[in-house]
Design a protein around this motif. Structure first.
Motif, PDB file in Angstrom:
ATOM      1  N   TRP A  38      -9.812   1.064  80.431  1.00  0.00           N
ATOM      2  CA  TRP A  38      -8.462   1.634  80.322  1.00  0.00           C
ATOM      3  C   TRP A  38      -7.495   0.953  81.269  1.00  0.00           C
ATOM      4  O   TRP A  38      -6.333   0.740  80.931  1.00  0.00           O
ATOM      5  N   VAL A  39      -7.957   0.591  82.447  1.00  0.00           N
ATOM      6  CA  VAL A  39      -7.077  -0.091  83.401  1.00  0.00           C
ATOM      7  C   VAL A  39      -6.638  -1.437  82.834  1.00  0.00           C
ATOM      8  O   VAL A  39      -5.474  -1.821  82.921  1.00  0.00           O
ATOM      9  N   VAL A  40      -7.565  -2.144  82.221  1.00  0.00           N
ATOM     10  CA  VAL A  40      -7.241  -3.450  81.650  1.00  0.00           C
ATOM     11  C   VAL A  40      -6.312  -3.284  80.448  1.00  0.00           C
ATOM     12  O   VAL A  40      -5.372  -4.068  80.266  1.00  0.00           O
ATOM     13  N   ILE A  41      -6.533  -2.261  79.630  1.00  0.00           N
ATOM     14  CA  ILE A  41      -5.638  -2.019  78.486  1.00  0.00           C
ATOM     15  C   ILE A  41      -4.224  -1.751  78.979  1.00  0.00           C
ATOM     16  O   ILE A  41      -3.249  -2.313  78.447  1.00  0.00           O
ATOM     17  N   PHE A  42      -4.087  -0.916  79.999  1.00  0.00           N
ATOM     18  CA  PHE A  42      -2.740  -0.643  80.519  1.00  0.00           C
ATOM     19  C   PHE A  42      -2.155  -1.865  81.211  1.00  0.00           C
ATOM     20  O   PHE A  42      -0.936  -2.054  81.219  1.00  0.00           O
ATOM     21  N   GLY A  43      -3.006  -2.715  81.761  1.00  0.00           N
ATOM     22  CA  GLY A  43      -2.518  -3.982  82.306  1.00  0.00           C
ATOM     23  C   GLY A  43      -1.939  -4.862  81.204  1.00  0.00           C
ATOM     24  O   GLY A  43      -0.896  -5.503  81.386  1.00  0.00           O
ATOM     25  N   GLY A  44      -2.605  -4.917  80.062  1.00  0.00           N
ATOM     26  CA  GLY A  44      -2.083  -5.667  78.922  1.00  0.00           C
ATOM     27  C   GLY A  44      -0.783  -5.079  78.415  1.00  0.00           C
ATOM     28  O   GLY A  44       0.155  -5.811  78.043  1.00  0.00           O
ATOM     29  N   MET A  45      -0.708  -3.751  78.413  1.00  0.00           N
ATOM     30  CA  MET A  45       0.556  -3.106  78.007  1.00  0.00           C
ATOM     31  C   MET A  45       1.666  -3.444  78.999  1.00  0.00           C
ATOM     32  O   MET A  45       2.822  -3.633  78.606  1.00  0.00           O
ATOM     33  N   ALA A  46       1.335  -3.537  80.273  1.00  0.00           N
ATOM     34  CA  ALA A  46       2.343  -3.905  81.273  1.00  0.00           C
ATOM     35  C   ALA A  46       2.807  -5.346  81.061  1.00  0.00           C
ATOM     36  O   ALA A  46       3.987  -5.656  81.259  1.00  0.00           O
ATOM     37  N   ILE A  47       1.891  -6.215  80.648  1.00  0.00           N
ATOM     38  CA  ILE A  47       2.298  -7.592  80.331  1.00  0.00           C
ATOM     39  C   ILE A  47       3.255  -7.579  79.149  1.00  0.00           C
ATOM     40  O   ILE A  47       4.298  -8.238  79.168  1.00  0.00           O
ATOM     41  N   TRP A  48       2.924  -6.812  78.113  1.00  0.00           N
ATOM     42  CA  TRP A  48       3.827  -6.712  76.964  1.00  0.00           C
ATOM     43  C   TRP A  48       5.163  -6.106  77.373  1.00  0.00           C
ATOM     44  O   TRP A  48       6.208  -6.466  76.849  1.00  0.00           O
ATOM     45  N   ALA A  49       5.135  -5.157  78.307  1.00  0.00           N
ATOM     46  CA  ALA A  49       6.360  -4.463  78.710  1.00  0.00           C
ATOM     47  C   ALA A  49       7.338  -5.387  79.430  1.00  0.00           C
ATOM     48  O   ALA A  49       8.509  -5.052  79.557  1.00  0.00           O
ATOM     49  N   THR A  50       6.873  -6.538  79.891  1.00  0.00           N
ATOM     50  CA  THR A  50       7.821  -7.475  80.502  1.00  0.00           C
ATOM     51  C   THR A  50       8.741  -8.080  79.455  1.00  0.00           C
ATOM     52  O   THR A  50       9.778  -8.634  79.810  1.00  0.00           O
ATOM     53  N   GLU A  51       8.371  -7.946  78.189  1.00  0.00           N
ATOM     54  CA  GLU A  51       9.158  -8.600  77.141  1.00  0.00           C
ATOM     55  C   GLU A  51       9.589  -7.674  76.014  1.00  0.00           C
ATOM     56  O   GLU A  51      10.605  -7.915  75.382  1.00  0.00           O
ATOM     57  N   PHE A  52       8.819  -6.623  75.726  1.00  0.00           N
ATOM     58  CA  PHE A  52       9.066  -5.809  74.542  1.00  0.00           C
ATOM     59  C   PHE A  52       9.434  -4.382  74.919  1.00  0.00           C
ATOM     60  O   PHE A  52       8.746  -3.738  75.713  1.00  0.00           O
ATOM     61  N   VAL A  53      10.497  -3.886  74.297  1.00  0.00           N
ATOM     62  CA  VAL A  53      10.993  -2.541  74.593  1.00  0.00           C
ATOM     63  C   VAL A  53       9.975  -1.491  74.178  1.00  0.00           C
ATOM     64  O   VAL A  53       9.762  -0.504  74.891  1.00  0.00           O
ATOM     65  N   TRP A  54       9.304  -1.677  73.034  1.00  0.00           N
ATOM     66  CA  TRP A  54       8.364  -0.669  72.569  1.00  0.00           C
ATOM     67  C   TRP A  54       7.236  -0.468  73.579  1.00  0.00           C
ATOM     68  O   TRP A  54       6.784   0.655  73.797  1.00  0.00           O
TER      69      TRP A  54
END
Length: 152
Positions: free
Chosen positions: A75-91
């Motif tokens: 789960w930590v790694v999944i949220f890390g990937g979401m944080a990477i996406w959040a640097t670029e994507f509003v969703w």
């Protein structure tokens, strides 16, 4: 600033309230791409930047999904990937905000004295049941493992 009133007192109140609105608008300004300005200035470069961020985030999220059934902080790694996406994507930014709000609400509920008391009682009961079962096993079979127990 037009406050919709010609009374000076109301303008002052609105001006003080504007600082609250500015903090909210700054939070809203946080939505969107965090790419450097020279990347945002060129459409092709910005699109390739977004594709790169998406691929890196996808790789991290997939690694996290693989870690869910396997050893590792899935789960930590999944949220890390979401944080990477959040640097670029509003969703992704909105999903992370929602997740952070839900985790904070769950933490507050867990700190409620009634919930803590219930959790402590249930944990104590569970530990007593496990201790009783372990005691019964040791009394009946001793320290031998189940696969080494001879016919009794």
């Amino acid at each position: 600033m037009n406050t919709g009133s010609s009374k000076p007192g109301e303008a002052a109140v609105a001006a003080r309230g504007a600082t609250v609105d500015n903090s909210e608008s700054q939070a809203e300004r946080g939505l969107g791409s965090r790419a450097p300005e020279f990347v945002k200035a060129r459409r092709a470069l910005h699109l390739s930047w977004q594709v790169g961020v998406f691929i890196v985030g996808l790789a991290v999220v997939v690694a996290g999904i693989i870690m869910l059934p396997l050893p590792g902080p899935g789960w930590v790694v999944i949220f890390g990937g979401m944080a990477i996406w959040a640097t670029e994507f509003v969703w992704a930014q909105l999903v992370l905000r929602w997740t952070k709000r839900k985790v904070t609400e769950a933490a507050q509920r867990a700190l409620d004295p009634r919930v803590r008391r219930r959790n402590i009682i249930l944990t104590s009961i569970g530990l007593v049941v496990i201790a009783v079962l372990a005691g019964i096993y040791l009394w009946k079979f001793g320290l031998e493992m189940p696969w080494k127990i001879k016919d009794q």
